[in-house]
Design a protein around this motif. Sequence first.
Motif, PDB file in Angstrom:
ATOM      1  N   PHE C  19      60.934  57.332  52.593  1.00 52.50           N
ATOM      2  CA  PHE C  19      61.356  57.344  51.187  1.00 52.50           C
ATOM      3  C   PHE C  19      60.364  56.533  50.355  1.00 52.50           C
ATOM      4  CE2 PHE C  19      63.618  54.004  53.496  1.00 52.50           C
ATOM      5  CZ  PHE C  19      63.276  52.860  52.789  1.00 52.50           C
ATOM      6  N   GLU C  32      63.210  42.673  49.942  1.00 53.39           N
ATOM      7  CA  GLU C  32      63.699  43.660  48.996  1.00 53.39           C
ATOM      8  C   GLU C  32      62.971  44.980  49.192  1.00 53.39           C
ATOM      9  OE1 GLU C  32      63.466  42.438  44.919  1.00 53.39           O
ATOM     10  OE2 GLU C  32      64.413  44.266  44.165  1.00 53.39           O
ATOM     11  N   ILE C  33      63.768  46.042  49.130  1.00 51.28           N
ATOM     12  CA  ILE C  33      63.200  47.391  49.161  1.00 51.28           C
ATOM     13  C   ILE C  33      63.920  48.132  48.054  1.00 51.28           C
ATOM     14  CG2 ILE C  33      62.867  49.478  50.531  1.00 51.28           C
ATOM     15  CD1 ILE C  33      63.257  47.737  53.056  1.00 51.28           C
ATOM     16  N   ALA C  34      63.172  48.660  47.123  1.00 44.30           N
ATOM     17  CA  ALA C  34      63.852  49.237  45.967  1.00 44.30           C
ATOM     18  C   ALA C  34      62.997  50.324  45.362  1.00 44.30           C
ATOM     19  CB  ALA C  34      64.126  48.149  44.927  1.00 44.30           C
ATOM     20  N   ASP C  35      63.655  51.161  44.581  1.00 42.09           N
ATOM     21  CA  ASP C  35      62.890  52.260  43.977  1.00 42.09           C
ATOM     22  C   ASP C  35      61.780  51.713  43.078  1.00 42.09           C
ATOM     23  OD1 ASP C  35      64.614  51.327  42.041  1.00 42.09           O
ATOM     24  OD2 ASP C  35      65.136  53.316  41.281  1.00 42.09           O
TER      25      ASP C  35
ATOM     26  N   VAL D  31      69.310  52.424  45.129  1.00 44.91           N
ATOM     27  CA  VAL D  31      68.016  52.112  44.516  1.00 44.91           C
ATOM     28  C   VAL D  31      67.454  50.773  44.964  1.00 44.91           C
ATOM     29  CG1 VAL D  31      68.393  53.555  42.480  1.00 44.91           C
ATOM     30  CG2 VAL D  31      69.125  51.150  42.451  1.00 44.91           C
ATOM     31  N   GLU D  32      68.283  49.983  45.595  1.00 46.35           N
ATOM     32  CA  GLU D  32      67.766  48.673  45.994  1.00 46.35           C
ATOM     33  C   GLU D  32      68.524  48.177  47.218  1.00 46.35           C
ATOM     34  OE1 GLU D  32      67.838  45.746  42.930  1.00 46.35           O
ATOM     35  OE2 GLU D  32      66.939  44.180  44.167  1.00 46.35           O
ATOM     36  N   ILE D  33      67.758  47.618  48.135  1.00 47.96           N
ATOM     37  CA  ILE D  33      68.345  46.963  49.306  1.00 47.96           C
ATOM     38  C   ILE D  33      67.595  45.648  49.426  1.00 47.96           C
ATOM     39  CG2 ILE D  33      68.755  47.116  51.788  1.00 47.96           C
ATOM     40  CD1 ILE D  33      68.438  50.178  51.534  1.00 47.96           C
ATOM     41  N   ALA D  34      68.331  44.563  49.379  1.00 47.74           N
ATOM     42  CA  ALA D  34      67.627  43.284  49.325  1.00 47.74           C
ATOM     43  C   ALA D  34      68.486  42.192  49.949  1.00 47.74           C
ATOM     44  CB  ALA D  34      67.297  42.926  47.876  1.00 47.74           C
ATOM     45  N   ILE D 387      66.535  53.990  50.253  1.00 46.90           N
ATOM     46  CA  ILE D 387      66.245  54.143  48.831  1.00 46.90           C
ATOM     47  C   ILE D 387      66.140  55.628  48.505  1.00 46.90           C
ATOM     48  CG2 ILE D 387      64.614  53.581  46.983  1.00 46.90           C
ATOM     49  CD1 ILE D 387      66.117  51.152  48.316  1.00 46.90           C
TER      50      ILE D 387
END
Lengths: 465, 465, 465, 465
Positions: C19, C32-35, D31-34, D387
């Motif tokens: 993704f 953090e992983i985010a669009d 949209v976010e993983i943190a 995401i």
Amino acid sequence: MSLDLVIRNGTVVTATNSFAADVGVRDGVIVEIADRIDDPAASQVDATFQLLLPGGVDVHTHMDSLSFGMQSADDYRTGTIAAACGGTTTIVDFAHQQPGQGMLETIEAWHGRAEGKAAIDYGFHAIVADPTDAAITELSQLPALGVTSFKVFLAYKDGPMVDDAQFIRILATARDAGAQVMVHAENGEMADYLQRQHVAAGKLAPKFHASSRPPRIEAEATARAIALAEVIGTPLYIVHVSCEESLEEVIRGRERGVDVVAETCTHYLYTSGEDLERPDFEAAKYVFTPPPRDRRNHQVLWDALARGDLEIVSSDHSAWSFATQKSRGRDNFTRIPNGAPGIEERMTMVWQGVNDEHITPNQFVALTATNPARRFGLYPRKGTIAIGSDADIVVWNPAAERAIRQESLHHGVDYTVYEGEWVEGGPRTVILRGEVIVDDGDFTGAPGAGRFIHRAAVERQTAVS
Amino acid sequence: MSLDLVIRNGTVVTATNSFAADVGVRDGVIVEIADRIDDPAASQVDATFQLLLPGGVDVHTHMDSLSFGMQSADDYRTGTIAAACGGTTTIVDFAHQQPGQGMLETIEAWHGRAEGKAAIDYGFHAIVADPTDAAITELSQLPALGVTSFKVFLAYKDGPMVDDAQFIRILATARDAGAQVMVHAENGEMADYLQRQHVAAGKLAPKFHASSRPPRIEAEATARAIALAEVIGTPLYIVHVSCEESLEEVIRGRERGVDVVAETCTHYLYTSGEDLERPDFEAAKYVFTPPPRDRRNHQVLWDALARGDLEIVSSDHSAWSFATQKSRGRDNFTRIPNGAPGIEERMTMVWQGVNDEHITPNQFVALTATNPARRFGLYPRKGTIAIGSDADIVVWNPAAERAIRQESLHHGVDYTVYEGEWVEGGPRTVILRGEVIVDDGDFTGAPGAGRFIHRAAVERQTAVS
Amino acid sequence: MSLDLVIRNGTVVTATNSFAADVGVRDGVIVEIADRIDDPAASQVDATFQLLLPGGVDVHTHMDSLSFGMQSADDYRTGTIAAACGGTTTIVDFAHQQPGQGMLETIEAWHGRAEGKAAIDYGFHAIVADPTDAAITELSQLPALGVTSFKVFLAYKDGPMVDDAQFIRILATARDAGAQVMVHAENGEMADYLQRQHVAAGKLAPKFHASSRPPRIEAEATARAIALAEVIGTPLYIVHVSCEESLEEVIRGRERGVDVVAETCTHYLYTSGEDLERPDFEAAKYVFTPPPRDRRNHQVLWDALARGDLEIVSSDHSAWSFATQKSRGRDNFTRIPNGAPGIEERMTMVWQGVNDEHITPNQFVALTATNPARRFGLYPRKGTIAIGSDADIVVWNPAAERAIRQESLHHGVDYTVYEGEWVEGGPRTVILRGEVIVDDGDFTGAPGAGRFIHRAAVERQTAVS
Amino acid sequence: MSLDLVIRNGTVVTATNSFAADVGVRDGVIVEIADRIDDPAASQVDATFQLLLPGGVDVHTHMDSLSFGMQSADDYRTGTIAAACGGTTTIVDFAHQQPGQGMLETIEAWHGRAEGKAAIDYGFHAIVADPTDAAITELSQLPALGVTSFKVFLAYKDGPMVDDAQFIRILATARDAGAQVMVHAENGEMADYLQRQHVAAGKLAPKFHASSRPPRIEAEATARAIALAEVIGTPLYIVHVSCEESLEEVIRGRERGVDVVAETCTHYLYTSGEDLERPDFEAAKYVFTPPPRDRRNHQVLWDALARGDLEIVSSDHSAWSFATQKSRGRDNFTRIPNGAPGIEERMTMVWQGVNDEHITPNQFVALTATNPARRFGLYPRKGTIAIGSDADIVVWNPAAERAIRQESLHHGVDYTVYEGEWVEGGPRTVILRGEVIVDDGDFTGAPGAGRFIHRAAVERQTAVS
């Protein structure tokens, strides 16, 4: 020319055929098979309602053997009389090299044990238990002496066990000498480890014999032996396959073209791990190696015999007195001498598989006489009823019924693992090279009448499909 | 009593034994086998340096057959003379039900074709090609008429193909009637689909016969037939196994205990897909079904024969004239009548496997005579050399050498797929029930001398391991 | 809180997911992983059109190693710089016990080799090459030091080879200590025998390396190791599976429930026995063990990787100078030090399997990072891109094309077995715990920046199906 | 940009990873993983001590279905509410062609059934039950409508069963259209035959459901489907593998490279033939097809799930009222409608395999969400937490304990086959595209809120090993 013996009115059964015929013998050899033989003969046997089977060939016996530091309860006299009474007319016995002994000396020693005592014909396999350079060098001379099979143990550490390096040398020597190699296939290091673990944990009863030798360690050694023989190119024989796990390895080897043949033994068709739970140390009678397995293996083994994936049933006759020898392991199963008698029971017990429709009479003949004779260079002299073959014939009464009882057996040991089994069918008259040696259950032969059979080099097995 | 015929100085070879002996015949039956027969006899054959083999039994032939809308090039006269000259003394031929025909009528029709023409003995399998209720009901009556095997095609859509529902009914009927079921195992729907795809794509040359019938569709139908027979409990026979893929299914079925036996045919041991690329429409001679496969399958099939996973070699003799019948498919391989001759070549070509050490002489006898006779209820009358068996004996000259040539064959068709093959070993004299019918390559028998053999119900196969 | 690093506009690829996302790093860890991450960061990497892969984990390397009596051409500095440049950020290297050395001393010695030199993170497996009682006793202490895998060699007689008794003890010790056992699976006695046979026959060229180590001896030892681990109950890891024969043993073990995982190595996917026929002693570059096999195994191995029967691809990086070390075997292949470099080429060469559609990008990540990290107790710290994992990230340019050339590699040895291979896709930027250590092909990190990773005890493998 | 929803303090579990993180959602998408999301959000869910799993994907359900001449007890409203309450947020349901109906019409009809009622997202498979030329032609148009899987029944004669010719056409059509084919694999002709045999013999009780559908007929059809798909080249999906026999066929197919994936269903992991012996017609609740098998298959299936030989667990939810529909077969098991409910129980019951250590939490996610989404073209939108993926998230409480009780389930049918089972772990909160639709066991969503998912064409499966 006149005949010495005519057997009249029986039904000849070979690995292929069953037909009514008279059989004529001259000079110990079958010379005529005909619908009716009118010629006069010096003697005759009436076989009305009887089957005429080739005399049994048992290629896995331990007579007069020194193992586990003990002398086995059967010498050549008692052991071969028992064999004869059970319908077996030829054995190939293990000449068991003792530490420090040469191979020629070993064979010589076994000749000494057999001569004057053997009541039936016999050959020798050479057990290589102390594979010194000298011993391996001498192996090459054995085929010229009629000894064309060498056995190794992959188990029994601190005993006859060989390691892979030794095994490989023996395989290469056998290949070059025209001999095959027989293998007791269990991973001996693992058996030793598990035994010590059991002992350390106080697991000392006979039933732990089974858990210290699980099927996987038999399968492992079987696979290894086949792989090594495959690479070296030596004909291989797996003794006493006891379970599905090792059978699978045999099948896999054959399907990829390895010249490997395997036997099972009578007791794996009838006994099971439950016997190792018998009270009053009775269990010790069932301490043989590999150990008796789960009952489900009985059907697995019969199916493999019927299908041809196993080709031979042997007795692995090992006679240890229950009273005086098995008892040494009363407090520790690892001290129980491994083995069980069975040379006299073999033919009759395997015949029960005919009654139970596991196998046909022709397959019975193949499994107990023809196939072992072929695989071990005795054929066509032994193992079949054909013109020119030795007149080793069992007049078999398919209608005879009895219970197997220790008191009616002829071996030198004090028990049978089939005690009380009700059986149907058995030998009535046993003929060795034209001489009646068992008549109606009585031994009428002579210790010492048995002859050593010089066996041929092994060829690729020629199983009839 | 005096003998009608003595064959002297030969070496008898059975599925189990090879031994030098004279063989005595009376009333068409073997009555004596002895090291030497001095008795006088009406006639005698000298077999010095020769082998005495049981007459060949070919259980897969199509004589005087109407298929693909054509009459085959061999009738019972030419076909059985060819068989005799090749060393075959018994065939079990396919009585092929035509649409609308009853099964009794079918058998009757085949009797009509054979009588007065057959030069060797014969039995019938019944092909169920139009499995109406009436036909299936009549099947039950066939075993009483000596017809104990019913064949179905799982291929040839819009022809004799049966669907699973019909197959299951036939399996159940056979089981209850004591018959076995023979299966042509290819997925007929897929073959039909692929043929139409090939034709639609303009792939019309003979080589597309192979790509329209890939190994997987043979394996699929083999697996399915075994599974359905397993559930119903019917003895099963897989005809013409051509490749490793379907062989694997046979092995798996046997290992789980299904009563399934399989054959291969002579041409799968020698021809390959490369023959389908021969120029000048020569390829059409090799259009049989299943198609010739990759060369590597030759070794696979020989190994399976030696190991016993395949038990029989048949000819699948199907004689379509190259000049006038095969030619109908010149522009479209789907119109080439499927099949190849081979009844005369079978024994000789399979014997080359002895020369090449794929099999032993005893295995040769098992594969070409004993096993087919046993599986198809002809035994012990046919398929072996034993007291009481029909004196169907081939005096086989292992030293004879020649090239196979169409001009020296006796069949009614105009080619052989073995043209020019150099062979060693072949029949010198062929004896049917004590009568010499082929002498030094010349047919000396009589059309019409062959007898119909009433076959026994099938029993579980009793292969010698 | 502010971030130390943001990688923007890339496509994250894990073993499961692909993704588009930005990745934020703080304190060396992914947080953090985010669009889209708008937060400011101390530094940033633009990854437009690039993939973000977990840093490679190579669990089979031999750095600064003393074997065959020689010092390997790569020490920790050159070896780990090469690793980094190839996209690998963690290795588990073999701490190789020398004769007489203790296990704790061995680990200590390896810490000494790595400290101050390693440019990437590292852990140790312990090779047990001299399994004295003392050494085995010390093994139990290694898991507390973060060393949770013990390796044994079943080959290399007169070298590090252990026998079955030693192997069993090590298996039991590992099981009790929470470690797994890694096995070099070849029958060392047979390899030794065949080597001596070859030498005796004057077969001394490099190509005889292959014939002296046939596939069957690899399969045998694989089967044996699995069987012994099964009985003892120890998690097992088979290194460098090279061929179908041993793969089959792995599959069989897994299907019966044994906890066994297997790797192949990069070179088995690309090289073959043909390379051992290269002229001018070039062949010596391809002398590694097991030897390169028939080409058909390439597809077999790729299929097994795609199907999950093989779970890991390692490099088995063993750096022996062609000019000065391989050359010792110019006159006798048995003196050529075994091994080939590959730590820098691994990720790129395995990626070619994505281009060739053998595997997907997600499978690539699983095979080169996630699965090795999981199996060897590095996970989830290493081997994936997830919150809380170390920020070991490779910015991978799938469009980069180049030929592999020795002159552009960073290892300390003088050749690559992939010389001239045209490849597509490779690492552009390599990040270790948030620090860029390779930028556009140039090493920008620091020897000594790598940290020792204390690995967790092994648990039953949890492969995603 | 601000977030619509933040789920805080949970542990994200994917097929690969488990890590503590907050998850941010905007516009229904993750949209976010943190490690920590401090941003404000319109709403938030606290997931302390909870796991965050991808919403379940159940690819085998029968909603609002007309079969066996009856209307199923669940329509889209009750069925999808039950699904949601069980933790499933997407189903792929069977649009079941009725006789005479076109395929487009069938899909249209199913849209009508779902619209306004579905509480969760849904896709359709097309069941081809009347494969007319017109129907098959229309199949090609379905992928453009987002329907990329066609199902056929090889069983249910006189019902939806297709024959091989029809199956082959459908396979070819699917291959060309970019769809896969799903197969109910039982030999329908044999099932029909055995049913009629049972009925004729007065064997009418529910337990005869099992003996009329033995494992071999499932294995046969599985093997056949794989072989035909292999020849045509179509991706294949085997539904409801119930036993070792058919599993073996799946494994064999995969090992030879066929693109075949298989599922089992929840009830095969827990029920057995013993349930078919329950008194008072209770047994009828367990009449589904294939029937429940021997208990030993439970372990076999779990092992296959853990090893990856089976990749998916579905519910095969088929709701027939025990009181009013199952009862029609009280006097004749063949009239009992086949099937059992399970859509609500699936996630919880499969999770018990985590508790029992058959599988890991990551494998649970793979089996219940990731793998079905991938195989059926829903991925990456569904089946994972990443995401860009739909925010379909189950807040799973691993510590929740309860007994499964019919009264607490939400489906429209009157029983559960898991009545009284004590379970640990289950869904606490269920989120569909960012909306909470189940909160602490209560359905808070809206019938009609579910959306049709246009599925992608099938690609070769990319299982992580």
